[in-house]
Design a protein around this motif. Structure first.
Motif, mmCIF file in Angstrom:
data_model
loop_
_atom_site.group_PDB
_atom_site.id
_atom_site.type_symbol
_atom_site.label_atom_id
_atom_site.label_comp_id
_atom_site.label_asym_id
_atom_site.label_seq_id
_atom_site.Cartn_x
_atom_site.Cartn_y
_atom_site.Cartn_z
ATOM 1 N N GLN A 1 0.849 -1.201 0.000
ATOM 2 C CA GLN A 1 0.000 0.000 0.000
ATOM 3 C C GLN A 1 0.878 1.243 0.000
ATOM 4 O OE1 GLN A 1 -3.514 -0.339 0.627
ATOM 5 N NE2 GLN A 1 -3.967 1.813 0.525
ATOM 6 N N VAL A 2 0.668 2.156 -0.958
ATOM 7 C CA VAL A 2 1.369 3.445 -1.005
ATOM 8 C C VAL A 2 0.367 4.516 -0.613
ATOM 9 C CG1 VAL A 2 2.616 5.094 -2.431
ATOM 10 C CG2 VAL A 2 2.892 2.643 -2.825
ATOM 11 N N CYS B 1 -0.101 8.605 -0.025
ATOM 12 C CA CYS B 1 0.461 9.927 -0.278
ATOM 13 C C CYS B 1 -0.041 10.920 0.772
ATOM 14 C CB CYS B 1 0.066 10.399 -1.677
ATOM 15 S SG CYS B 1 0.738 12.020 -2.089
ATOM 16 N N LYS C 1 -4.248 6.808 -2.425
ATOM 17 C CA LYS C 1 -3.728 5.485 -2.073
ATOM 18 C C LYS C 1 -3.726 4.611 -3.319
ATOM 19 C CE LYS C 1 -5.521 5.588 2.626
ATOM 20 N NZ LYS C 1 -6.366 4.908 3.616
ATOM 21 N N THR D 1 -1.690 0.618 -4.914
ATOM 22 C CA THR D 1 -0.890 -0.549 -4.571
ATOM 23 C C THR D 1 0.197 -0.779 -5.612
ATOM 24 O OG1 THR D 1 -2.413 -2.009 -5.722
ATOM 25 C CG2 THR D 1 -2.791 -1.693 -3.371
ATOM 26 N N SER E 1 6.445 -4.313 -3.600
ATOM 27 C CA SER E 1 7.575 -3.754 -2.872
ATOM 28 C C SER E 1 8.006 -4.700 -1.765
ATOM 29 C CB SER E 1 7.197 -2.406 -2.277
ATOM 30 O OG SER E 1 8.255 -1.887 -1.503
ATOM 31 N N GLN F 1 8.447 -3.444 1.185
ATOM 32 C CA GLN F 1 7.805 -2.848 2.352
ATOM 33 C C GLN F 1 6.299 -2.983 2.190
ATOM 34 O OE1 GLN F 1 9.098 1.193 2.677
ATOM 35 N NE2 GLN F 1 11.153 0.628 3.369
ATOM 36 N N VAL G 1 3.852 -1.112 3.724
ATOM 37 C CA VAL G 1 3.201 0.196 3.637
ATOM 38 C C VAL G 1 4.273 1.242 3.357
ATOM 39 C CG1 VAL G 1 1.835 1.928 4.863
ATOM 40 C CG2 VAL G 1 1.398 -0.481 5.252
ATOM 41 N N ILE G 2 4.024 2.110 2.372
ATOM 42 C CA ILE G 2 4.976 3.151 2.000
ATOM 43 C C ILE G 2 4.260 4.491 2.086
ATOM 44 C CG2 ILE G 2 6.485 4.024 0.188
ATOM 45 C CD1 ILE G 2 6.430 1.165 -0.994
ATOM 46 N N HIS G 3 4.847 5.441 2.811
ATOM 47 C CA HIS G 3 4.296 6.794 2.919
ATOM 48 C C HIS G 3 5.146 7.725 2.059
ATOM 49 C CE1 HIS G 3 1.450 5.932 6.141
ATOM 50 N NE2 HIS G 3 2.377 5.104 6.610
ATOM 51 N N VAL G 4 4.519 8.483 1.156
ATOM 52 C CA VAL G 4 5.222 9.411 0.279
ATOM 53 C C VAL G 4 4.624 10.812 0.408
ATOM 54 C CG1 VAL G 4 5.925 7.658 -1.385
ATOM 55 C CG2 VAL G 4 3.752 8.826 -1.698
ATOM 56 N N CYS H 1 2.723 12.323 -5.210
ATOM 57 C CA CYS H 1 2.331 11.245 -6.113
ATOM 58 C C CYS H 1 1.904 11.887 -7.435
ATOM 59 C CB CYS H 1 1.196 10.413 -5.520
ATOM 60 S SG CYS H 1 -0.365 11.298 -5.362
#
Length: 98
Positions: free
Chosen positions: A14-15, A17, A22, A24, A27, A29, A31-34, A37
């Motif tokens: 799950q990415v 922003c 959100k 997918t 990866s 990881q 969960v990725i927080h950015v 996007c």
């Protein structure tokens, strides 16, 4: 290939922003927080705006102010030193130097 040396791969990672978008991706990881996007990046949206999550612009401006103040004080001290050196000495001071 050696066994047990590779990280676990998540096919549905799950990415998330900062703008709330959100999606997918695959990866290592889960969960990725950015911060940016394709929904909020100025290149993709065409909007010109500053994305400043860590107040980097204010920090940079503060550094520039501090540097300018420092430069001004150094320049002022150098000018005072030049004035003192260029002032003529009294006769007594000149004779003491000999």
């Amino acid at each position: 290939m050696k066994q047990g040396i590779h990280p676990q791969y998540f096919e549905d990672a799950q990415v998330i922003c900062a703008c709330g978008n959100k999606f997918t991706v695959g990866s290592t990881q889960e969960v990725i927080h950015v911060e940016l996007c394709s929904k909020c990046h100025p290149f993709y949206t065409g909007e010109q705006r500053f994305v400043d999550s860590a107040s980097r612009i204010q920090k940079f401006a503060k550094k520039q102010e501090k540097a300018a103040e420092f430069k001004a004080t150094v320049t002022k001290k150098q000018e005072e030193k030049r004035k003192q050196e260029s002032e003529p000495k009294s006769l007594r001071e000149m004779l003491q130097g000999l």
